[in-house]
Design an enzyme around this catalytic site. Structure first.
Site, mmCIF file in Angstrom:
data_model
loop_
_atom_site.group_PDB
_atom_site.id
_atom_site.type_symbol
_atom_site.label_atom_id
_atom_site.label_comp_id
_atom_site.label_asym_id
_atom_site.label_seq_id
_atom_site.Cartn_x
_atom_site.Cartn_y
_atom_site.Cartn_z
ATOM 1 N N GLU A 1 1.735 7.044 6.887
ATOM 2 C CA GLU A 1 2.801 6.526 6.007
ATOM 3 C C GLU A 1 2.511 6.882 4.551
ATOM 4 O O GLU A 1 3.414 7.185 3.781
ATOM 5 C CB GLU A 1 2.924 4.999 6.148
ATOM 6 N N HIS B 1 9.359 2.871 8.314
ATOM 7 C CA HIS B 1 9.180 2.000 9.477
ATOM 8 C C HIS B 1 7.997 2.530 10.277
ATOM 9 O O HIS B 1 7.865 3.740 10.452
ATOM 10 C CB HIS B 1 10.476 2.011 10.304
ATOM 11 N N LEU C 1 10.622 -7.104 4.079
ATOM 12 C CA LEU C 1 10.938 -7.722 5.367
ATOM 13 C C LEU C 1 12.296 -8.413 5.405
ATOM 14 O O LEU C 1 12.712 -8.927 6.442
ATOM 15 C CB LEU C 1 9.828 -8.713 5.767
ATOM 16 N N LYS C 2 13.007 -8.412 4.270
ATOM 17 C CA LYS C 2 14.344 -9.023 4.250
ATOM 18 C C LYS C 2 15.381 -7.900 4.336
ATOM 19 O O LYS C 2 15.074 -6.732 4.124
ATOM 20 C CB LYS C 2 14.531 -9.794 2.952
ATOM 21 N N ASN D 1 13.950 3.723 3.776
ATOM 22 C CA ASN D 1 12.997 2.733 4.291
ATOM 23 C C ASN D 1 11.927 3.456 5.085
ATOM 24 O O ASN D 1 12.181 4.511 5.644
ATOM 25 C CB ASN D 1 13.743 1.753 5.217
ATOM 26 N N SER E 1 0.833 -1.213 0.000
ATOM 27 C CA SER E 1 0.000 0.000 0.000
ATOM 28 C C SER E 1 0.865 1.260 0.000
ATOM 29 O O SER E 1 0.469 2.282 -0.568
ATOM 30 C CB SER E 1 -0.988 -0.010 1.171
ATOM 31 N N ASN E 2 2.030 1.205 0.621
ATOM 32 C CA ASN E 2 2.932 2.373 0.561
ATOM 33 C C ASN E 2 3.430 2.606 -0.853
ATOM 34 O O ASN E 2 3.488 3.738 -1.328
ATOM 35 C CB ASN E 2 4.118 2.177 1.514
#
Ligand code: GAR
Length: 195
Positions: free
Chosen positions: A179, A109, A90-91, A107, A15-16
């Site tokens: 976000e 968060h 997520l990696k 990134n 969604s971001n």
């Protein structure tokens, strides 16, 4: 205005990423998303693919380390990528990519870093930890990526008060909504810095 060729890395619903693409179409930012890489068949690949943006699944488990690196590197070069955005990825990015694109990887968060960051701190885990710690505030952070999880220089952060009766789910909803604007704002800031 500087216009970046963006590559987005995702693992989930994206969604971001969708908000960044839509804000780019609206002209809020000059930059364009040219490439989307996922570590698995994430549902968030469907939207960019439907727009003709190149998408790729590059899974470490199915490749040798050199194949894994080469596939990413070649795609990043092919699209002349000069900004990488991690959007629910997520990696950990390979160190080789982090050092090659240093200062050009950001990134998002879902908490106020440096609190509630690090390995395993993603998505709902973060919101649960924030509520359990009885924090007064939370909110998203956009930061530069370096070799250590969630530790790079902070570019933007937005603070919201946690209300009485807040649950991890209600907090996630509020933070995610922010976000969807803050990630575009961060890209705009970088565009302005380079203009
Ligand atoms: C977002 O809340 C993002 O901040 C978080 O994952 C979610 C992805 O949502 N990222 C992390 O927790 C990174 N440590 P999306 O796939 O709908 O954009």
């Amino acid at each position: 205005m500087k216009s970046f060729n963006i590559a987005a890395y995702i693992s989930g619903s994206g969604s971001n990423l969708k908000s960044v693409i839509q804000n780019s179409f609206k002209g809020v930012i000059a930059s364009k998303v040219k490439l989307v890489i996922a570590d698995k068949h994430a549902s968030g690949l469907d939207y960019p693919a439907s727009l003709g943006i190149e998408t790729a699944v590059i899974s470490r488990a199915e490749l040798t380390r050199s194949e894994f690196l080469k596939m990413q590197s070649e795609l990043l070069k092919k699209h002349k990528i000069d900004l990488i955005i991690l959007a629910g990825f997520l990696k950990k990015l390979p160190d080789e990519i982090v050092s090659e694109y240093k200062g050009r990887i950001i990134n998002i968060h879902p908490a106020l870093l440096p609190k509630f960051g690090g390995k395993g701190m993603h998505g709902m885990n973060v919101h649960k930890a924030v509520i359990e710690a009885k924090e007064e505030f939370s909110g998203p952070t956009v930061h530069f990526v370096d070799e250590i999880y969630d530790s790079g220089e902070i570019l933007l952060q937005r603070k919201i008060r946690i209300t009485a009766g807040e649950t991890p789910e209600s907090l996630q909803k509020k933070v995610l909504e922010i976000e969807h604007t803050i990630y575009t704002e961060a890209i705009k800031l970088l565009e302005e810095k380079e203009s």
